[in-house]
Design an enzyme around this catalytic site. Structure first.
Site, PDB file in Angstrom:
ATOM      1  N   ASP A  37       0.821  -1.208   0.000  1.00 17.50           N
ATOM      2  CA  ASP A  37       0.000   0.000   0.000  1.00 17.50           C
ATOM      3  C   ASP A  37       0.860   1.265   0.000  1.00 17.50           C
ATOM      4  O   ASP A  37       0.625   2.183  -0.789  1.00 17.50           O
ATOM      5  CB  ASP A  37      -0.928  -0.015   1.223  1.00 17.50           C
ATOM      6  CG  ASP A  37      -1.782   1.227   1.317  1.00 17.50           C
ATOM      7  OD1 ASP A  37      -2.924   1.196   0.855  1.00 17.50           O
ATOM      8  OD2 ASP A  37      -1.312   2.250   1.863  1.00 17.50           O
TER       9      ASP A  37
ATOM     10  N   VAL B  94      -5.280   2.388  -0.273  1.00 19.41           N
ATOM     11  CA  VAL B  94      -5.210   1.624  -1.526  1.00 19.41           C
ATOM     12  C   VAL B  94      -5.665   0.189  -1.293  1.00 19.41           C
ATOM     13  O   VAL B  94      -6.461  -0.356  -2.063  1.00 19.41           O
ATOM     14  CB  VAL B  94      -3.781   1.663  -2.103  1.00 19.41           C
ATOM     15  CG1 VAL B  94      -3.681   0.752  -3.325  1.00 19.41           C
ATOM     16  CG2 VAL B  94      -3.396   3.081  -2.482  1.00 19.41           C
ATOM     17  N   ASP B  95      -5.171  -0.428  -0.235  1.00 14.28           N
ATOM     18  CA  ASP B  95      -5.600  -1.792   0.083  1.00 14.28           C
ATOM     19  C   ASP B  95      -7.112  -1.856   0.299  1.00 14.28           C
ATOM     20  O   ASP B  95      -7.787  -2.773  -0.198  1.00 14.28           O
ATOM     21  CB  ASP B  95      -4.900  -2.280   1.356  1.00 14.28           C
ATOM     22  CG  ASP B  95      -3.528  -2.859   1.081  1.00 14.28           C
ATOM     23  OD1 ASP B  95      -3.266  -3.283  -0.051  1.00 14.28           O
ATOM     24  OD2 ASP B  95      -2.709  -2.895   2.007  1.00 14.28           O
ATOM     25  N   MET B  96      -7.629  -0.909   1.053  1.00 14.64           N
ATOM     26  CA  MET B  96      -9.060  -0.934   1.372  1.00 14.64           C
ATOM     27  C   MET B  96      -9.914  -0.708   0.127  1.00 14.64           C
ATOM     28  O   MET B  96     -10.913  -1.411  -0.089  1.00 14.64           O
ATOM     29  CB  MET B  96      -9.354   0.115   2.448  1.00 14.64           C
ATOM     30  CG  MET B  96      -8.686  -0.213   3.776  1.00 14.64           C
ATOM     31  SD  MET B  96      -8.572   1.185   4.908  1.00 14.64           S
ATOM     32  CE  MET B  96     -10.284   1.382   5.371  1.00 14.64           C
TER      33      MET B  96
ATOM     34  N   GLY C 280      -9.857  -3.811  -1.954  1.00 18.29           N
ATOM     35  CA  GLY C 280     -10.744  -4.820  -1.393  1.00 18.29           C
ATOM     36  C   GLY C 280     -12.201  -4.561  -1.735  1.00 18.29           C
ATOM     37  O   GLY C 280     -12.952  -5.495  -2.057  1.00 18.29           O
TER      38      GLY C 280
END
Length: 401
Positions: free
Chosen positions: A144, A172-174, A177
């Site tokens: 991220d 970014v990860d969230m 997802g």
């Protein structure tokens, strides 16, 4: 309370082979919506995030718990032939697989999409990587923080006098997802029509670039980086964080009529609203350097409570800037059921974020607290795959589960 069978994804089984954040977030969203989610973890170390942040119980942390509610945990060493065979059996009994192994690793384990779709044409398989799986950087690991730098997110974040600044959370990860979960939902809908599954490919860089939104498009129009505005808005004025006499608050003046009311009824400065430089939002943003100091000075003369009451009375969006603990324990969060407390076998209890979804006016329930490491291994492998106690004991002795 919502009945389990009435949840939107009741009857859908998800095998979560992912770890850390983007993949587990996708699986958690599907679990919130009613899917049965089986999280596969290494028998010794589990998910990396079981060792990140503040400890809860013996095997969990606040970080892990934030992204693993409504799941079962099973332990399986996927580097062993027996573990791989068990994983293949689990995939054959699942509707959805989520994985974020380094590029090529899942194929080397014999668990890739091409291998698994044979005999299971309805399989929905979601692969999350750092970069485009078809491009020259396919094998680069994705993190991220790195993506926030490469996608220009750090360059748009923070005050103009500061160096580039990351977001406070792994945005970014969230976002990846969430996009991944949307892709899975679309594939499930499509399967109802065609009977066929899909291979969904998500890249962190792609989703990171999407977060730049209007900033990204403005950069293309300018041919250069747009300015950074910190807590102010690049396109609306006044819209940001202001310091009152006794603390910060957010003022979000969204249109010209609100600005007139703000100047006239809140700060008693109709002369500012009458100034041709400030009559329209476009003019205000052009002349923000002249306008901002005057507004800051007026707000600083007043107490936060008085400002909030006056703005609420005349329909101007506003709010106080709360600390995180204050926000988590506020009546707004508690009364809405956004945090729930569940029993925990070691810690006694654990606080868990609730799902943000409401269906038919009712918040979807947290059906299961984030799992302790391997809590569901015996039940899942016994009930779903029919493995006997003797077989499970042998697998455990050999370190497979």
């Amino acid at each position: 309370m919502t009945n389990k069978s009435s949840l939107p994804l009741a009857g859908v089984r998800v095998l979560d082979l992912s770890r850390v954040l983007a993949g587990p977030w996708c699986a958690m969203v599907l679990g919130d919506l009613g899917a049965e989610v089986i999280k596969v973890e290494h028998p010794v170390r589990g998910d990396d995030t079981r060792d990140w942040g503040v400890r809860v119980g013996a095997t969990e942390t606040a970080y892990f718990n934030s992204v693993n509610r409504n799941k079962r945990s099973i332990c399986l060493d996927l580097k062993t032939p027996e573990g791989q065979e068990i994983a293949r059996d689990l995939i054959r009994k699942s509707d959805v697989v989520i994985q974020n192994f380094k590029f090529g690793d899942i194929e080397r384990l014999g668990l890739g999409y091409e291998a698994m779709k044979e005999g299971q044409p309805g399989l929905i398989y979601c692969s999350i990587t750092g970069y485009d799986r078809t491009g020259p950087e396919a094998a680069r690991p994705g993190y991220d923080l790195v993506i926030q730098g490469e996608a220009g997110l750090m360059a748009l974040n923070g005050e103009p006098t500061q160096p580039p600044l990351k977001f406070g959370v792994a945005a970014v990860d969230m976002m990846t997802g969430m996009y991944a979960a949307q892709g899975v939902l679309a594939a499930l809908y499509d399967r109802e029509r065609t009977g066929l599954g899909r291979h969904i490919g998500m890249a962190l860089f792609d989703c990171g670039l999407m977060i730049t939104a209007y900033y990204g498009l403005e950069a293309l129009l300018r041919g250069d980086d747009p300015p950074r505005y910190g807590n102010a808005h690049p396109s609306i004025m006044p819209y940001g964080v202001y310091e009152a006499e006794d603390g910060p608050l957010v003022i979000a003046v969204g249109n010209n009529s609100q600005f007139l009311r703000f100047c006239t009824d809140v700060i008693a400065r109709p002369d500012i609203a009458a100034d041709p430089r400030f009559k329209t939002n476009l003019e205000r943003t052009k002349h923000r350097e002249e306008l901002a100091p005057a507004l800051r000075a007026e707000v600083f003369k007043r107490k936060r409570k008085d400002l909030l009451e006056q703005m609420a009375r005349v329909g101007i969006p506003c709010g106080e800037v709360a600390g995180l603990y204050e926000a988590m324990t506020s009546s707004r969060a508690v009364d809405s059921g956004l945090v729930t407390r569940l029993p925990h076998p070691v810690a006694g209890h654990v606080d868990v974020m609730a799902s943000p979804y409401r269906f038919d006016g009712e918040r979807l329930p947290v059906r299961a607290a984030p799992p302790t490491l391997g809590e569901g291994t015996r039940q899942v492998l016994g009930d779903l795959l029919g493995l006997s106690e003797e077989t499970l004991r042998g697998l455990k002795e050999r370190g497979v589960v």
